[in-house]
Design an enzyme around this catalytic site. Structure first.
Site, PDB file in Angstrom:
ATOM      1  CB  THR A 125      27.379  34.849  40.013  1.00 44.83           C
ATOM      2  OG1 THR A 125      28.021  34.328  38.854  1.00 44.83           O
ATOM      3  CG2 THR A 125      28.072  34.258  41.233  1.00 44.83           C
ATOM      4  CG  ASP A 126      26.491  32.067  35.455  1.00 44.80           C
ATOM      5  OD1 ASP A 126      27.438  32.631  36.048  1.00 44.80           O
ATOM      6  OD2 ASP A 126      26.373  32.072  34.214  1.00 44.80           O
ATOM      7  CD  GLU A 127      32.018  33.147  37.773  1.00 45.13           C
ATOM      8  OE1 GLU A 127      32.930  32.751  38.516  1.00 45.13           O
ATOM      9  OE2 GLU A 127      32.144  34.085  36.981  1.00 45.13           O
ATOM     10  CE1 TYR A 153      32.208  37.165  42.587  1.00 41.18           C
ATOM     11  CE2 TYR A 153      32.050  35.490  40.881  1.00 41.18           C
ATOM     12  CZ  TYR A 153      31.536  36.604  41.510  1.00 41.18           C
ATOM     13  OH  TYR A 153      30.354  37.148  41.082  1.00 41.18           O
ATOM     14  CE  LYS A 157      27.869  37.040  44.462  1.00 40.35           C
ATOM     15  NZ  LYS A 157      27.415  38.380  44.945  1.00 40.35           N
TER      16      LYS A 157
HETATM   17  P1  NAD Z   1      31.712  45.527  40.475  1.00 44.17           P
HETATM   18  O1  NAD Z   1      33.001  44.950  40.959  1.00 44.17           O
HETATM   19  O2  NAD Z   1      31.683  46.332  39.216  1.00 44.17           O
HETATM   20  O3  NAD Z   1      31.095  46.469  41.617  1.00 44.17           O
HETATM   21  C1  NAD Z   1      31.111  46.112  42.976  1.00 44.17           C
HETATM   22  C2  NAD Z   1      30.784  47.367  43.791  1.00 44.17           C
HETATM   23  O4  NAD Z   1      30.733  46.969  45.179  1.00 44.17           O
HETATM   24  C3  NAD Z   1      31.834  48.468  43.680  1.00 44.17           C
HETATM   25  O5  NAD Z   1      31.204  49.719  43.535  1.00 44.17           O
HETATM   26  C4  NAD Z   1      32.567  48.410  45.029  1.00 44.17           C
HETATM   27  O6  NAD Z   1      33.080  49.651  45.453  1.00 44.17           O
HETATM   28  C5  NAD Z   1      31.471  47.907  45.954  1.00 44.17           C
HETATM   29  N1  NAD Z   1      32.003  47.211  47.143  1.00 44.17           N
HETATM   30  C6  NAD Z   1      32.952  46.251  47.164  1.00 44.17           C
HETATM   31  N2  NAD Z   1      33.190  45.874  48.434  1.00 44.17           N
HETATM   32  C7  NAD Z   1      32.350  46.613  49.215  1.00 44.17           C
HETATM   33  C8  NAD Z   1      32.121  46.675  50.618  1.00 44.17           C
HETATM   34  N3  NAD Z   1      32.817  45.896  51.479  1.00 44.17           N
HETATM   35  N4  NAD Z   1      31.184  47.527  51.079  1.00 44.17           N
HETATM   36  C9  NAD Z   1      30.483  48.316  50.224  1.00 44.17           C
HETATM   37  N5  NAD Z   1      30.680  48.313  48.898  1.00 44.17           N
HETATM   38  C10 NAD Z   1      31.594  47.464  48.396  1.00 44.17           C
HETATM   39  O7  NAD Z   1      30.705  44.307  40.409  1.00 44.17           O
HETATM   40  P2  NAD Z   1      29.500  44.020  39.377  1.00 44.17           P
HETATM   41  O8  NAD Z   1      30.037  43.352  38.181  1.00 44.17           O
HETATM   42  O9  NAD Z   1      28.678  45.231  39.266  1.00 44.17           O
HETATM   43  O10 NAD Z   1      28.702  42.924  40.207  1.00 44.17           O
HETATM   44  C11 NAD Z   1      27.675  43.294  41.131  1.00 44.17           C
HETATM   45  C12 NAD Z   1      27.104  42.047  41.767  1.00 44.17           C
HETATM   46  O11 NAD Z   1      26.555  41.206  40.755  1.00 44.17           O
HETATM   47  C13 NAD Z   1      28.134  41.199  42.500  1.00 44.17           C
HETATM   48  O12 NAD Z   1      27.541  40.707  43.675  1.00 44.17           O
HETATM   49  C14 NAD Z   1      28.450  40.066  41.538  1.00 44.17           C
HETATM   50  O13 NAD Z   1      28.804  38.917  42.251  1.00 44.17           O
HETATM   51  C15 NAD Z   1      27.116  39.898  40.829  1.00 44.17           C
HETATM   52  N6  NAD Z   1      27.163  39.379  39.454  1.00 44.17           N
HETATM   53  C16 NAD Z   1      27.967  39.980  38.518  1.00 44.17           C
HETATM   54  C17 NAD Z   1      27.938  39.512  37.203  1.00 44.17           C
HETATM   55  C18 NAD Z   1      28.781  40.146  36.125  1.00 44.17           C
HETATM   56  O14 NAD Z   1      28.797  39.648  35.002  1.00 44.17           O
HETATM   57  N7  NAD Z   1      29.455  41.254  36.378  1.00 44.17           N
HETATM   58  C19 NAD Z   1      27.115  38.435  36.860  1.00 44.17           C
HETATM   59  C20 NAD Z   1      26.317  37.851  37.850  1.00 44.17           C
HETATM   60  C21 NAD Z   1      26.344  38.348  39.135  1.00 44.17           C
HETATM   61  O1  TDX Z   2      41.954  39.062  29.885  1.00 47.15           O
HETATM   62  C1  TDX Z   2      41.080  38.170  29.896  1.00 47.15           C
HETATM   63  N1  TDX Z   2      41.170  37.148  29.004  1.00 47.15           N
HETATM   64  C2  TDX Z   2      40.293  36.113  28.968  1.00 47.15           C
HETATM   65  O2  TDX Z   2      40.409  35.199  28.142  1.00 47.15           O
HETATM   66  C3  TDX Z   2      39.981  38.183  30.830  1.00 47.15           C
HETATM   67  C4  TDX Z   2      39.829  39.295  31.823  1.00 47.15           C
HETATM   68  C5  TDX Z   2      39.097  37.130  30.786  1.00 47.15           C
HETATM   69  N2  TDX Z   2      39.243  36.115  29.898  1.00 47.15           N
HETATM   70  C6  TDX Z   2      38.247  35.002  29.893  1.00 47.15           C
HETATM   71  C7  TDX Z   2      38.016  34.337  31.231  1.00 47.15           C
HETATM   72  C8  TDX Z   2      36.558  33.942  31.149  1.00 47.15           C
HETATM   73  O3  TDX Z   2      36.436  32.689  30.489  1.00 47.15           O
HETATM   74  O4  TDX Z   2      37.006  35.588  29.524  1.00 47.15           O
HETATM   75  C9  TDX Z   2      35.917  35.012  30.248  1.00 47.15           C
HETATM   76  C10 TDX Z   2      35.200  36.096  31.019  1.00 47.15           C
HETATM   77  O5  TDX Z   2      36.070  36.539  32.041  1.00 47.15           O
HETATM   78  P1  TDX Z   2      35.631  37.665  33.103  1.00 47.15           P
HETATM   79  O6  TDX Z   2      35.225  38.880  32.360  1.00 47.15           O
HETATM   80  O7  TDX Z   2      36.726  37.775  34.122  1.00 47.15           O
HETATM   81  O8  TDX Z   2      34.295  37.056  33.715  1.00 47.15           O
HETATM   82  P2  TDX Z   2      33.982  35.650  34.457  1.00 47.15           P
HETATM   83  O9  TDX Z   2      35.181  35.069  35.069  1.00 47.15           O
HETATM   84  O10 TDX Z   2      33.199  34.823  33.493  1.00 47.15           O
HETATM   85  O11 TDX Z   2      33.027  36.188  35.651  1.00 47.15           O
HETATM   86  C11 TDX Z   2      32.015  37.178  35.373  1.00 47.15           C
HETATM   87  O12 TDX Z   2      30.746  36.588  35.261  1.00 47.15           O
HETATM   88  C12 TDX Z   2      30.138  36.105  36.420  1.00 47.15           C
HETATM   89  C13 TDX Z   2      31.978  38.263  36.443  1.00 47.15           C
HETATM   90  O13 TDX Z   2      33.254  38.870  36.563  1.00 47.15           O
HETATM   91  C14 TDX Z   2      31.516  37.726  37.756  1.00 47.15           C
HETATM   92  O14 TDX Z   2      31.431  38.764  38.737  1.00 47.15           O
HETATM   93  C15 TDX Z   2      30.166  37.105  37.552  1.00 47.15           C
HETATM   94  O15 TDX Z   2      29.727  36.495  38.741  1.00 47.15           O
END
Ligand code: NAD
Ligand code: TDX
Length: 339
Positions: A125-127, A153, A157
């Site tokens: 992730t970019d985080e 988190y 990562k």
């Molecule tokens: P998500 O939380 O929707 O899904 C995570 C999945 O992993 C779930 O199905 C969960 O059951 C499974 N899981 C959790 N712990 C586990 C374990 N110990 N063993 C096996 N399975 C397990 O997450 P997402 O948003 O789909 O993110 C997927 C990946 O992409 C993550 O690594 C996250 O860091 C990365 N990522 C997410 C975003 C975003 O915007 N959502 C952006 C950049 C990177």
């Molecule tokens: O109720 C809310 N109100 C609010 O203002 C929630 C849930 C979020 N927010 C804000 C916090 C953040 O600035 O919105 C922005 C986005 O929040 P999230 O959806 O929780 O995402 P973020 O924290 O940016 O992280 C996401 O992007 C990078 C994913 O959850 C991560 O898994 C990924 O790595």
């Protein structure tokens, strides 16, 4: 080719599985997922009908189980999506983040070493780069930006990324890492900003915006992320990190107002609530390396993507209503009840 996808019952992993099944019908896809609160087997119901798809409920930290699956399936590539992914939960309770995100990654890479130097891709992730100031639009995250994490988190990562690169250098494991910006699209768990606002707006519930709502995220439609990962796995240079993002920065408040407009709901539902601890101000990815080296470009504009996403949530209400009416209620009350 046999591809093992971890975390495939979650948001991005499931989208990736459907992308692979559509594009490479001759490949076998093996999904490993623990089915935590964020994993949902019903998301994979169409995949489960396919002959070339197999699902294992397993924890990536469980070395014995993971080795057994490798022995049986003999994957040629592993794409690791499995993670605890919600920043707010990591602030409330970091431990499981360290376990799954760091130790789980290590177990998978050990299995890759043991079973024939299997190709490993870490979805990151970019985080990991921390945040950027709001008043310097010229600054973007490149692959050279120093790691500077803010939340448990993102720290977990970043640790996994460093471990993956260490396995490349020390053991010669064929590893790549991608760092993507915020994704949105179908099957996004309702605790995250966009689906949370859609679900609440549909129910005429308050729309809780943290702080002033001026924090900026860089949004990418999930399918574009899937295409980027596929390119990196097939053509990326080993030992390298690739940033993925589509130059699409938006303030949170503007996203929430847009969702109100799309759903024809009043902005008076918006409620400013206490800020997230350590809240990152702005994320913005420079994707020029993946564009230059692998020819990746985002294909879905934000306007199209957000419309598709809202439509998807409106036509798949049973998928998210089952979630928000379950254990999620307790989470919501704890997180937002007194905020
Ligand atoms: P998500 O939380 O929707 O899904 C995570 C999945 O992993 C779930 O199905 C969960 O059951 C499974 N899981 C959790 N712990 C586990 C374990 N110990 N063993 C096996 N399975 C397990 O997450 P997402 O948003 O789909 O993110 C997927 C990946 O992409 C993550 O690594 C996250 O860091 C990365 N990522 C997410 C975003 C975003 O915007 N959502 C952006 C950049 C990177
Ligand atoms: O109720 C809310 N109100 C609010 O203002 C929630 C849930 C979020 N927010 C804000 C916090 C953040 O600035 O919105 C922005 C986005 O929040 P999230 O959806 O929780 O995402 P973020 O924290 O940016 O992280 C996401 O992007 C990078 C994913 O959850 C991560 O898994 C990924 O790595």
């Amino acid at each position: 080719m046999t591809i093992l996808v971890t975390g495939g019952a979650g948001f991005i992993g499931s989208n990736f599985i459907y992308f692979l099944l559509g594009r490479y019908p001759q490949d076998k896809i093996v999904c490993v997922d623990k089915l935590t609160y964020a994993g949902n087997l019903s998301t994979l119901k169409d995949a489960l009908k396919r002959q070339n798809f197999v699902f294992y409920k397993a924890d990536i930290c469980d070395r014995g189980e993971i080795y057994k699956i490798f022995q049986k399936e003999n994957p040629e590539a592993v794409i690791n999506f499995a993670a605890e992914s919600h920043v707010d939960r990591s602030i409330a309770d970091p431990e499981v983040f360290l376990r799954t995100n760091i130790l789980g990654t290590q177990v998978l890479m050990d299995a890759c070493r043991l079973y024939g130097r299997v190709r490993f891709h870490q979805v990151s992730t970019d985080e990991v780069y921390g945040d950027l100031p709001l008043d310097r639009p010229d600054l973007l995250f490149t692959e050279e930006t120093p790691i500077r994490t803010s939340s448990p988190y993102s720290a977990s990562k970043a640790a996994a990324d460093l471990l993956a690169l260490a396995y490349y250098r020390t053991y010669g494991l064929p590893v790549t890492v991608s760092r993507c910006s915020n994704n949105y699209g179908p099957y996004h768990f309702p605790e995250k900003l966009i689906p949370l606002m859609i679900a609440n707006a549909v129910a005429d519930m308050p729309l809780p915006v943290y702080g002033t709502g001026e924090n900026v995220r860089d949004w990418l439609y999930v399918e574009d992320h899937c295409k980027a990962i596929d390119l990196i796995v097939r053509k990326g240079k080993l030992g390298e990190v690739y940033n993925v993002g589509g130059h699409n920065e938006r303030r949170n408040i503007d996203i929430v107002k847009l969702i109100c407009r799309e759903l024809d709901k009043p902005e008076s539902l918006i409620k400013f609530v206490a800020d997230r601890k350590g809240h990152d101000l702005r994320y913005a990815i420079d994707p020029s390396k993946i564009s230059r080296e692998l020819g990746w470009v985002p294909e879905t504009s934000f306007e199209t993507g957000i419309r598709k996403t809202v439509d998807w949530y409106m036509t798949h209400r049973e998928w998210w209503e089952e979630i928000v009416n379950g254990e999620y209620r307790n989470y919501y009350e704890k997180m937002y009840g007194n905020r």
